[in-house]
Design an enzyme around this catalytic site. Structure first.
Site, PDB file in Angstrom:
ATOM      1  N   ARG A 228       0.852  -1.166   0.000  1.00  0.00           N
ATOM      2  CA  ARG A 228       0.000   0.000   0.000  1.00  0.00           C
ATOM      3  C   ARG A 228       0.899   1.230   0.000  1.00  0.00           C
ATOM      4  O   ARG A 228       1.978   1.212   0.577  1.00  0.00           O
ATOM      5  CB  ARG A 228      -0.933   0.030   1.226  1.00  0.00           C
ATOM      6  N   GLU A 257      -3.849   8.157  -4.809  1.00  0.00           N
ATOM      7  CA  GLU A 257      -4.085   7.512  -6.098  1.00  0.00           C
ATOM      8  C   GLU A 257      -5.342   8.075  -6.753  1.00  0.00           C
ATOM      9  O   GLU A 257      -6.355   8.252  -6.054  1.00  0.00           O
ATOM     10  CB  GLU A 257      -4.228   5.991  -5.912  1.00  0.00           C
ATOM     11  N   HIS A 276      -1.429   0.735  -9.750  1.00  0.00           N
ATOM     12  CA  HIS A 276      -2.059  -0.193  -8.808  1.00  0.00           C
ATOM     13  C   HIS A 276      -2.702  -1.375  -9.546  1.00  0.00           C
ATOM     14  O   HIS A 276      -3.900  -1.661  -9.394  1.00  0.00           O
ATOM     15  CB  HIS A 276      -3.103   0.521  -7.953  1.00  0.00           C
TER      16      HIS A 276
END
Length: 310
Positions: A228, A257, A276
């Site tokens: 993360r 993000e 991601h």
């Protein structure tokens, strides 16, 4: 007593990973009514499969299934207080994330990303002779040895890399002959060419990689983060890269993000940015369907579901 699941929703937020309709079709024969739902339809459900969290889940639902392994976006205390069951999708990402990490390490070692850049400019170009290296014999430290970390370790071992790891309990796992505890983190990473982060985001891991950790790493080392974004102190990473304290990074996750356009990480030569997607694969929805199908069976039998968080 187990909740009675009559209507299962596939929340439209799963479209961030795959079309919700394909999961709906896969689960159509499971018993409850299955439909794709938006934010305004939560009150009509007993359960939902979702990517996002909505406050309405706490008020209306009996069961939430997250299509991710991470569950840091869900208010665990509120769910407990309201007797809402939360399950996640841990255990299905090891292969995809493991291959992604090895691909990133190989791209760095074999300088593949420089050829992609040259091709986009129609240039026949090669890096200096002493830049490319092989993964064979290089040291990689995998911080976090759950499903993701073990997936990385297995594939790194297949490239004859020297694999070590860090986990809360220093029990050895397959393909990782030497395991350190978090209190030995600096010792674990000091000799590694690649440091791979695969830990979940918790109070203990938030910000765990900062100035001291980058100082402990080799100057020719690379950070690979598929955990993360908040596991890494991003400002400290940028400073370490700019100062040459580490050689580079491959980053799939970020504190914010999408990664803001003004982030200096975009323009750093030795930084690979991916959006991601380390766990993405064509059959992702099929893995989710298997988990949901099994938990529908277990919940219906008044048994404990797999991957229960709350």
């Amino acid at each position: 007593m187990a909740p009675d699941i009559e209507h299962l929703g596939i929340h439209e937020s799963v479209s961030a990973v795959f079309p919700p309709e394909v999961l709906m079709q896969d689960l159509a024969d499971t018993g409850p009514t299955v439909s794709v739902v938006g934010d305004d339809e939560i009150a009509d459900l007993e359960a939902v499969v979702t990517f996002a969290h909505l406050d309405a889940y706490v008020e209306h639902l009996d069961w939430i299934h997250s299509i991710q392994a991470g569950y840091d976006r869900f208010p665990l205390d509120d769910l407990r207080e309201n007797d809402v069951l939360l399950t996640n999708s841990t255990g299905i990402h090891g292969e995809a994330v493991g291959e992604t990490v090895v691909g990133l390490m190989a791209s760095i070692a074999r300088r593949l990303f420089t050829y992609v850049e040259a091709q986009s400019d129609n240039e026949w170009d090669a890096p200096p002779w002493d830049e490319p290296f092989t993964l064979f014999g290089e040291a990689v430290c995998v911080v976090g040895l759950g499903t993701l970390g073990q997936g990385v370790a297995q594939r790194a071992a297949g490239f004859d890399m020297d694999v070590t790891g860090v986990r809360r309990t220093p029990t050895r796992v397959s393909h990782v002959p030497e395991v350190y505890t978090p209190s030995e983190l600096h010792e674990a990473i000091e000799d590694a060419r690649f440091v791979v982060l695969t830990v979940p985001l918790t109070d203990a891991t938030a910000g765990m990689f900062g100035p001291e950790e980058f100082e402990a790493m080799r100057e020719d080392a690379y950070l690979v983060n598929v955990a993360r974004g908040s596991v890494v102190q991003e400002d400290a990473l940028v400073e370490a890269l700019e100062a040459g304290n580490i050689a580079g990074a491959a980053l799939d996750v970020f504190e914010e993000e999408p990664l803001p356009r003004e982030s200096p990480l975009w323009d750093m030569d030795e930084v690979l940015v991916t959006p991601h997607v380390a766990a993405r694969k064509r059959g992702y929805y099929e893995d989710i369907a298997r988990l949901v199908r099994e938990n529908l069976r277990l919940i219906g039998a008044d048994e404990g579901p797999v991957n229960r968080i709350v």
